[in-house]
Enzyme design. Structure first.
Site, short mmCIF file in Angstrom:
data_model
loop_
_atom_site.label_atom_id
_atom_site.label_comp_id
_atom_site.label_asym_id
_atom_site.label_seq_id
_atom_site.Cartn_x
_atom_site.Cartn_y
_atom_site.Cartn_z
N ALA A 242 0.80 -1.24 0.00
CA ALA A 242 0.00 0.00 0.00
C ALA A 242 0.82 1.29 0.00
O ALA A 242 0.24 2.37 0.08
CB ALA A 242 -1.01 0.04 1.14
N ALA A 243 2.15 1.19 -0.13
CA ALA A 243 2.94 2.44 -0.22
C ALA A 243 2.51 3.24 -1.45
O ALA A 243 2.27 4.45 -1.38
CB ALA A 243 4.43 2.13 -0.28
N GLY A 244 2.37 2.55 -2.59
CA GLY A 244 1.97 3.22 -3.81
C GLY A 244 0.55 3.77 -3.72
O GLY A 244 0.25 4.86 -4.22
N ASP A 245 -0.35 3.02 -3.10
CA ASP A 245 -1.74 3.49 -2.94
C ASP A 245 -1.79 4.71 -2.03
O ASP A 245 -2.54 5.65 -2.28
CB ASP A 245 -2.62 2.38 -2.35
CG ASP A 245 -2.77 1.22 -3.31
OD1 ASP A 245 -2.63 1.42 -4.53
OD2 ASP A 245 -3.04 0.10 -2.83
P1 ADP Z 1 4.38 0.66 -5.49
O1 ADP Z 1 4.03 0.04 -4.18
O2 ADP Z 1 3.18 1.06 -6.29
O3 ADP Z 1 5.41 -0.08 -6.29
P2 ADP Z 1 6.50 2.40 -4.57
O4 ADP Z 1 7.14 1.21 -3.94
O5 ADP Z 1 7.24 3.12 -5.63
O6 ADP Z 1 5.02 2.07 -5.09
O7 ADP Z 1 6.18 3.41 -3.37
C1 ADP Z 1 5.44 4.60 -3.55
C2 ADP Z 1 6.15 5.73 -2.86
O8 ADP Z 1 6.24 5.46 -1.45
C3 ADP Z 1 7.57 5.98 -3.34
O9 ADP Z 1 7.58 6.87 -4.44
C4 ADP Z 1 8.22 6.59 -2.10
O10 ADP Z 1 7.96 7.97 -2.07
C5 ADP Z 1 7.50 5.90 -0.95
N1 ADP Z 1 8.28 4.71 -0.52
C6 ADP Z 1 8.11 3.42 -0.90
N2 ADP Z 1 9.06 2.62 -0.36
C7 ADP Z 1 9.84 3.43 0.40
C8 ADP Z 1 11.00 3.23 1.22
N3 ADP Z 1 11.56 2.02 1.36
N4 ADP Z 1 11.53 4.31 1.85
C9 ADP Z 1 11.00 5.55 1.70
N5 ADP Z 1 9.91 5.80 0.95
C10 ADP Z 1 9.33 4.77 0.30
#
Ligand code: ADP
Length: 317
Positions: A242-245
């Protein structure tokens, strides 16, 4: 019925129940592994983004989703409404959508989705758009629905944010109806299947403003002819689900609240970073106060590595 005089974000998309098991690593094809206890969380890209927008605050958040008549639907509805989302349910005779998720000890995940009711969200299911300033969609609901909704919003002068996830190629007609495209690196590679740097591929999506999220590196946006680099905030991730969401929901909320793209990107990146520090999907999405406190104190990585990674060189931006 919410206050229609206030600008709002409408999320049209998927809602799933996430069945999550932790394991030492993601199993390979054909492999069976013993993991930890099963946990069932409310999830789905659309619902996660709705919770993220609502918790980010400053605007009203609505969601339209198709759900079955089952306990999983109640779990989802409770999570959305308690986050402050005004939920508009389309009832389906199929089971509520479900996702089978393995999370490794390194915080990586592997996900299989059973769309169920989400497949029944149809082109005629768009609710009234009064007061909506941004429509937010993903690709876990039928493509003809996404296209019909995007065109209807465009006709009304409503901005459209498309998170083109899960990865797939998209018709030019859909991209032409999108104002802001958000993809991760894999999704960008699927959309723009050519050689070249990230910056070059961002210029070829067919959408004037495109953001690529790059996990722990941060994000990069192409706005017209300009690039904006948004380095990641430093955290120790435990679960990247859910980081991307979270990023997409907070980005939309910020834009609807009147921020420009760079300022909204910074809030989105901070929220995405925070979401990686807790287990689960919606349970890991920060509230406004937590997000503001984090932004005030957190360390952001420098831009040089991100610029080089994107093919922009250390002097870009
Ligand atoms: P998805 O889950 O859709 O692949 P990401 O992994 O690129 O999306 O994560 C979305 C955003 O969350 C990233 O652009 C970043 O800003 C933040 N993020 C994700 N993982 C990390 C991390 N390990 N450390 C810091 N920020 C993170």
């Amino acid at each position: 019925m919410g206050d229609r005089s206030k600008p709002s974000v409408l999320i049209a998309g998927s809602a799933n129940a996430d069945f999550v098991v932790r394991a030492a690593r993601i199993p390979a094809a054909g492999e069976t592994m013993l993991g930890g206890d099963l946990a069932i969380f409310p999830g789905g890209k659309g619902a996660n983004q709705a919770v993220a927008a609502a918790r980010a605050g400053g605007i009203a958040t609505r969601m339209v989703a198709a759900l079955g008549d089952d306990d999983l639907a109640r779990l989802i509805a409770t999570s959305l409404t308690s986050a402050g989302v005004e939920l508009d349910v389309r009832c389906s005779s199929r089971s509520t959508g479900a996702a089978l998720i393995t999370v490794s000890d390194e915080g990586e995940n592997a996900i299989t989705v059973a769309p169920g009711a989400n497949a029944d969200l149809g082109p005629d299911d768009l609710p009234d758009l009064d007061g909506v300033s941004w429509l937010v969609m993903q690709l876990e609901t039928p493509l003809d629905t996404v296209l019909a909704f995007a065109r209807a919003a465009r006709d009304r002068g409503i901005k459209v944010l498309l998170n083109a996830a899960p990865a797939r190629a998209l018709p030019a007609a859909l991209l032409a109806a999108v104002d802001l495209l958000v993809v991760n690196e894999d999704e960008l590679g699927t959309l723009v299947d050519t050689e070249g740097s990230i910056a070059e591929r961002l210029a070829r999506t067919g959408v004037a403003t495109t953001v690529v999220t790059l996990g722990g590196r941060g994000a990069c946006a192409r706005i017209g002819e300009d690039y904006v680099l948004q380095p990641a905030f430093a955290v120790t991730p435990v679960d990247t689900t859910a980081a991307g969401d979270t990023f997409c929901g907070v980005l939309a909320a910020g834009l609807a609240d009147g921020l420009d793209v760079p300022a909204a990107l910074a809030r989105a990146a901070a929220a995405g970073a925070l979401a990686t520090t807790k287990a689960g999907a919606q349970s890991s999405i920060p509230a406004r106060a937590e997000l503001n406190a984090f932004i005030a104190t957190a360390h952001q990585h420098g831009q040089d590595d991100l610029a080089a990674y994107c093919g922009l060189g250390p002097a870009a931006n």
